[in-house]
Structures are given as C-alpha cells and as structure tokens.
Motif scaffolding. Structure first.
Motif, PDB file in Angstrom:
ATOM      1  N   MET A   1      -5.951 -44.013 -21.973  1.00 43.30           N
ATOM      2  CA  MET A   1      -7.201 -43.483 -21.387  1.00 43.30           C
ATOM      3  C   MET A   1      -6.967 -42.062 -20.886  1.00 43.30           C
ATOM      4  O   MET A   1      -6.052 -41.814 -20.106  1.00 43.30           O
ATOM      5  CB  MET A   1      -7.650 -44.426 -20.255  1.00 43.30           C
ATOM      6  CG  MET A   1      -8.589 -43.833 -19.216  1.00 43.30           C
ATOM      7  SD  MET A   1     -10.226 -43.382 -19.842  1.00 43.30           S
ATOM      8  CE  MET A   1     -10.993 -44.986 -19.978  1.00 43.30           C
ATOM      9  N   THR A   2      -7.783 -41.121 -21.348  1.00 46.83           N
ATOM     10  CA  THR A   2      -7.709 -39.755 -20.834  1.00 46.83           C
ATOM     11  C   THR A   2      -9.027 -39.448 -20.123  1.00 46.83           C
ATOM     12  O   THR A   2     -10.024 -40.162 -20.289  1.00 46.83           O
ATOM     13  CB  THR A   2      -7.522 -38.730 -21.962  1.00 46.83           C
ATOM     14  OG1 THR A   2      -8.718 -38.710 -22.756  1.00 46.83           O
ATOM     15  CG2 THR A   2      -6.320 -39.063 -22.829  1.00 46.83           C
ATOM     16  N   LEU A   3      -9.037 -38.368 -19.350  1.00 47.84           N
ATOM     17  CA  LEU A   3     -10.278 -37.956 -18.694  1.00 47.84           C
ATOM     18  C   LEU A   3     -11.335 -37.605 -19.740  1.00 47.84           C
ATOM     19  O   LEU A   3     -12.524 -37.839 -19.537  1.00 47.84           O
ATOM     20  CB  LEU A   3     -10.019 -36.756 -17.779  1.00 47.84           C
ATOM     21  CG  LEU A   3      -9.273 -37.041 -16.472  1.00 47.84           C
ATOM     22  CD1 LEU A   3      -9.133 -35.758 -15.660  1.00 47.84           C
ATOM     23  CD2 LEU A   3      -9.970 -38.104 -15.635  1.00 47.84           C
ATOM     24  N   ASP A   4     -10.871 -37.049 -20.897  1.00 49.30           N
ATOM     25  CA  ASP A   4     -11.824 -36.736 -21.978  1.00 49.30           C
ATOM     26  C   ASP A   4     -12.516 -38.002 -22.475  1.00 49.30           C
ATOM     27  O   ASP A   4     -13.729 -38.010 -22.703  1.00 49.30           O
ATOM     28  CB  ASP A   4     -11.092 -36.067 -23.154  1.00 49.30           C
ATOM     29  CG  ASP A   4     -10.858 -34.587 -22.908  1.00 49.30           C
ATOM     30  OD1 ASP A   4     -11.650 -33.977 -22.161  1.00 49.30           O
ATOM     31  OD2 ASP A   4      -9.889 -34.044 -23.459  1.00 49.30           O
ATOM     32  N   ASP A   5     -11.727 -39.075 -22.669  1.00 45.28           N
ATOM     33  CA  ASP A   5     -12.306 -40.354 -23.119  1.00 45.28           C
ATOM     34  C   ASP A   5     -13.343 -40.847 -22.108  1.00 45.28           C
ATOM     35  O   ASP A   5     -14.448 -41.270 -22.477  1.00 45.28           O
ATOM     36  CB  ASP A   5     -11.219 -41.439 -23.240  1.00 45.28           C
ATOM     37  CG  ASP A   5     -10.207 -41.126 -24.328  1.00 45.28           C
ATOM     38  OD1 ASP A   5     -10.557 -40.399 -25.277  1.00 45.28           O
ATOM     39  OD2 ASP A   5      -9.059 -41.613 -24.223  1.00 45.28           O
ATOM     40  N   LEU A   6     -12.948 -40.795 -20.832  1.00 47.45           N
ATOM     41  CA  LEU A   6     -13.839 -41.303 -19.780  1.00 47.45           C
ATOM     42  C   LEU A   6     -15.118 -40.465 -19.719  1.00 47.45           C
ATOM     43  O   LEU A   6     -16.221 -41.010 -19.589  1.00 47.45           O
ATOM     44  CB  LEU A   6     -13.098 -41.295 -18.433  1.00 47.45           C
ATOM     45  CG  LEU A   6     -13.855 -41.865 -17.231  1.00 47.45           C
ATOM     46  CD1 LEU A   6     -14.344 -43.293 -17.498  1.00 47.45           C
ATOM     47  CD2 LEU A   6     -12.980 -41.842 -15.981  1.00 47.45           C
ATOM     48  N   PHE A   7     -14.967 -39.137 -19.855  1.00 45.31           N
ATOM     49  CA  PHE A   7     -16.145 -38.262 -19.801  1.00 45.31           C
ATOM     50  C   PHE A   7     -17.080 -38.552 -20.979  1.00 45.31           C
ATOM     51  O   PHE A   7     -18.311 -38.558 -20.820  1.00 45.31           O
ATOM     52  CB  PHE A   7     -15.724 -36.785 -19.791  1.00 45.31           C
ATOM     53  CG  PHE A   7     -16.840 -35.855 -19.404  1.00 45.31           C
ATOM     54  CD1 PHE A   7     -17.361 -35.864 -18.123  1.00 45.31           C
ATOM     55  CD2 PHE A   7     -17.384 -34.968 -20.329  1.00 45.31           C
ATOM     56  CE1 PHE A   7     -18.408 -35.007 -17.758  1.00 45.31           C
ATOM     57  CE2 PHE A   7     -18.420 -34.114 -19.974  1.00 45.31           C
ATOM     58  CZ  PHE A   7     -18.930 -34.125 -18.689  1.00 45.31           C
ATOM     59  N   ALA A   8     -16.486 -38.804 -22.151  1.00 44.99           N
ATOM     60  CA  ALA A   8     -17.310 -39.120 -23.329  1.00 44.99           C
ATOM     61  C   ALA A   8     -18.086 -40.418 -23.093  1.00 44.99           C
ATOM     62  O   ALA A   8     -19.277 -40.519 -23.444  1.00 44.99           O
ATOM     63  CB  ALA A   8     -16.427 -39.236 -24.573  1.00 44.99           C
ATOM     64  N   THR A   9     -17.436 -41.406 -22.479  1.00 45.37           N
ATOM     65  CA  THR A   9     -18.131 -42.671 -22.167  1.00 45.37           C
ATOM     66  C   THR A   9     -19.277 -42.422 -21.201  1.00 45.37           C
ATOM     67  O   THR A   9     -20.389 -42.934 -21.383  1.00 45.37           O
ATOM     68  CB  THR A   9     -17.136 -43.680 -21.533  1.00 45.37           C
ATOM     69  OG1 THR A   9     -16.073 -43.913 -22.450  1.00 45.37           O
ATOM     70  CG2 THR A   9     -17.816 -45.002 -21.197  1.00 45.37           C
ATOM     71  N   ILE A  10     -19.015 -41.607 -20.178  1.00 47.01           N
ATOM     72  CA  ILE A  10     -20.043 -41.305 -19.176  1.00 47.01           C
ATOM     73  C   ILE A  10     -21.224 -40.580 -19.833  1.00 47.01           C
ATOM     74  O   ILE A  10     -22.387 -40.925 -19.606  1.00 47.01           O
ATOM     75  CB  ILE A  10     -19.432 -40.484 -18.018  1.00 47.01           C
ATOM     76  CG1 ILE A  10     -18.488 -41.378 -17.204  1.00 47.01           C
ATOM     77  CG2 ILE A  10     -20.511 -39.871 -17.133  1.00 47.01           C
ATOM     78  CD1 ILE A  10     -17.561 -40.630 -16.251  1.00 47.01           C
ATOM     79  N   GLU A  11     -20.921 -39.582 -20.668  1.00 48.71           N
ATOM     80  CA  GLU A  11     -21.986 -38.841 -21.366  1.00 48.71           C
ATOM     81  C   GLU A  11     -22.827 -39.791 -22.229  1.00 48.71           C
ATOM     82  O   GLU A  11     -24.042 -39.649 -22.317  1.00 48.71           O
ATOM     83  CB  GLU A  11     -21.376 -37.749 -22.259  1.00 48.71           C
ATOM     84  CG  GLU A  11     -20.912 -36.513 -21.493  1.00 48.71           C
ATOM     85  CD  GLU A  11     -22.072 -35.615 -21.078  1.00 48.71           C
ATOM     86  OE1 GLU A  11     -23.190 -35.782 -21.581  1.00 48.71           O
ATOM     87  OE2 GLU A  11     -21.853 -34.738 -20.220  1.00 48.71           O
ATOM     88  N   ALA A  12     -22.138 -40.750 -22.851  1.00 55.14           N
ATOM     89  CA  ALA A  12     -22.836 -41.693 -23.739  1.00 55.14           C
ATOM     90  C   ALA A  12     -23.757 -42.630 -22.953  1.00 55.14           C
ATOM     91  O   ALA A  12     -24.643 -43.262 -23.525  1.00 55.14           O
ATOM     92  CB  ALA A  12     -21.823 -42.509 -24.539  1.00 55.14           C
ATOM     93  N   ARG A  13     -23.554 -42.736 -21.649  1.00 56.95           N
ATOM     94  CA  ARG A  13     -24.393 -43.613 -20.816  1.00 56.95           C
ATOM     95  C   ARG A  13     -25.698 -42.947 -20.400  1.00 56.95           C
ATOM     96  O   ARG A  13     -26.579 -43.595 -19.829  1.00 56.95           O
ATOM     97  CB  ARG A  13     -23.634 -44.036 -19.558  1.00 56.95           C
ATOM     98  CG  ARG A  13     -22.464 -44.962 -19.803  1.00 56.95           C
ATOM     99  CD  ARG A  13     -22.934 -46.316 -20.342  1.00 56.95           C
ATOM    100  NE  ARG A  13     -21.871 -47.297 -20.317  1.00 56.95           N
ATOM    101  CZ  ARG A  13     -21.012 -47.514 -21.304  1.00 56.95           C
ATOM    102  NH1 ARG A  13     -21.125 -46.818 -22.419  1.00 56.95           N
ATOM    103  NH2 ARG A  13     -20.068 -48.431 -21.202  1.00 56.95           N
ATOM    104  N   LYS A  14     -25.822 -41.633 -20.657  1.00 55.67           N
ATOM    105  CA  LYS A  14     -27.073 -40.949 -20.294  1.00 55.67           C
ATOM    106  C   LYS A  14     -28.225 -41.608 -21.044  1.00 55.67           C
ATOM    107  O   LYS A  14     -28.194 -41.702 -22.267  1.00 55.67           O
ATOM    108  CB  LYS A  14     -27.013 -39.458 -20.651  1.00 55.67           C
ATOM    109  CG  LYS A  14     -26.180 -38.642 -19.682  1.00 55.67           C
ATOM    110  CD  LYS A  14     -26.256 -37.155 -20.019  1.00 55.67           C
ATOM    111  CE  LYS A  14     -25.467 -36.329 -19.023  1.00 55.67           C
ATOM    112  NZ  LYS A  14     -25.432 -34.894 -19.377  1.00 55.67           N
ATOM    113  N   GLY A  15     -29.205 -42.058 -20.331  1.00 51.71           N
ATOM    114  CA  GLY A  15     -30.361 -42.679 -20.972  1.00 51.71           C
ATOM    115  C   GLY A  15     -30.179 -44.155 -21.269  1.00 51.71           C
ATOM    116  O   GLY A  15     -31.101 -44.805 -21.771  1.00 51.71           O
ATOM    117  N   ALA A  16     -28.997 -44.713 -20.963  1.00 54.72           N
ATOM    118  CA  ALA A  16     -28.778 -46.144 -21.191  1.00 54.72           C
ATOM    119  C   ALA A  16     -29.501 -46.954 -20.114  1.00 54.72           C
ATOM    120  O   ALA A  16     -29.931 -46.406 -19.088  1.00 54.72           O
ATOM    121  CB  ALA A  16     -27.283 -46.455 -21.174  1.00 54.72           C
ATOM    122  N   ASP A  17     -29.641 -48.239 -20.363  1.00 53.54           N
ATOM    123  CA  ASP A  17     -30.330 -49.130 -19.434  1.00 53.54           C
ATOM    124  C   ASP A  17     -29.529 -49.266 -18.133  1.00 53.54           C
ATOM    125  O   ASP A  17     -28.387 -49.743 -18.164  1.00 53.54           O
ATOM    126  CB  ASP A  17     -30.491 -50.502 -20.112  1.00 53.54           C
ATOM    127  CG  ASP A  17     -31.165 -51.514 -19.203  1.00 53.54           C
ATOM    128  OD1 ASP A  17     -31.579 -51.135 -18.092  1.00 53.54           O
ATOM    129  OD2 ASP A  17     -31.274 -52.682 -19.624  1.00 53.54           O
TER     130      ASP A  17
END
Ligand SMILES: N=c1c2ncn([C@@H]3O[C@H](COP(=O)(O)OP(=O)(O)OP(=O)(O)O)[C@@H](O)[C@H]3O)c2ncn1[C@@H]1O[C@H](COP(=O)(O)O)[C@@H](O)[C@H]1O
Length: 103
Positions: A1-17
């Motif tokens: 797990m890198t901070l980049d991976d975590l940030f990508a997951t967070i970005e992907a949650r924008k607009g999620a339920d």
C-alpha cells in the motif's frame, strides 16, 4: 500500500454512495467537514505522541494520513502536487529556508 494507491481509492470514491463508503460519506459532507475531521485526527495523534504510546501513535498516524488525503481530495489538490513541493524542497535545509524567509 502506498499513499498514491490510497489517494487513487479516495479519488474513486467521489460521487459514490455515502452509505457504501466512509470516504464517500466524508466527501459528501463537504471540504470544511473533511478539514475538521483531519484536525481531530491530528489532535489524537498529538496526544499519543505526548503520551509516548507507540502502538496508539502508529494507529493515529495512519488516521492522520488517510484524513489528510481526504481533505486534499475534497479541495481537488493532487497528492502529486504535494509530493512535487516536497521534491522542490529536497536539498534545502529547513534551517536555510527559514533564515531566507522575509517574514
Ligand atoms: N485508511 C482508511 C481509514 N482510516 C480510518 N478510516 C475510518 O475513519 C473513521 C475514523 O473514525 P473515528 O475513529 O474518528 O471514529 P468515528 O466513527 O468517526 O467517531 P466520531 O468522531 O464520529 O465519534 C473510521 O470509520 C475509520 O474506519 C478509514 N477509512 C478508510 N480508509 C481507506 O479507504 C479505503 C476506502 O474506504 P471506504 O471509502 O470506506 O470504502 C479503505 O479500503 C481504506 O484503505
């Protein structure tokens, strides 16, 4: 797990339920709430650092990093820009930088 991976997951949650994701719930509450949450987590980490409880500080530090990334995402600031700023500072001593400040 890198901070980049975590940030990508967070970005992907924008607009999620918000009912399906803690990150989506935080983001749905707005940037101010994300900033407030980051502040709370930072204070919790400070308390554990002062107490010198290393396992608790480790856990709180993970919360701080996660909530920092959520706060950045909420304001559309890219983690890569933060990393670029750190890279720019590399090689300059913090003492030199502080002495060069005009205020
Ligand atoms: N790293 C984290 C992470 N760290 C902390 N948290 C959550 O942050 C919350 C912090 O909670 P607190 O301890 O402050 O408790 P709280 O329930 O808010 O308490 P109150 O302040 O409301 O009383 C908890 O619900 C934790 O689960 C995280 N939630 C998610 N992630 C990462 O984000 C990914 C996506 O998560 P979802 O968006 O939930 O799918 C996950 O796979 C993880 O990799």
């Amino acid at each position: 797990m890198t901070l980049d991976d975590l940030f990508a997951t967070i970005e992907a949650r924008k607009g999620a339920d918000p009912d399906s994701s803690w990150t989506a719930k935080l983001l749905a509450n707005g940037p101010e709430k994300c900033a407030e949450k980051f502040g709370e987590e930072a204070v919790e980490a400070i308390i554990e650092a002062v107490r010198d409880d290393k396992p608790a500080l480790t856990s709180e530090a993970a919360d701080v990093l996660y909530h920092l990334l959520v706060m950045l995402a909420a304001r559309d600031v890219a983690l890569s820009d933060v990393m670029a700023e750190l890279t720019r500072r590399q090689g300059t001593s913090g003492l030199t930088e502080k002495a060069a400040r005009t205020r």
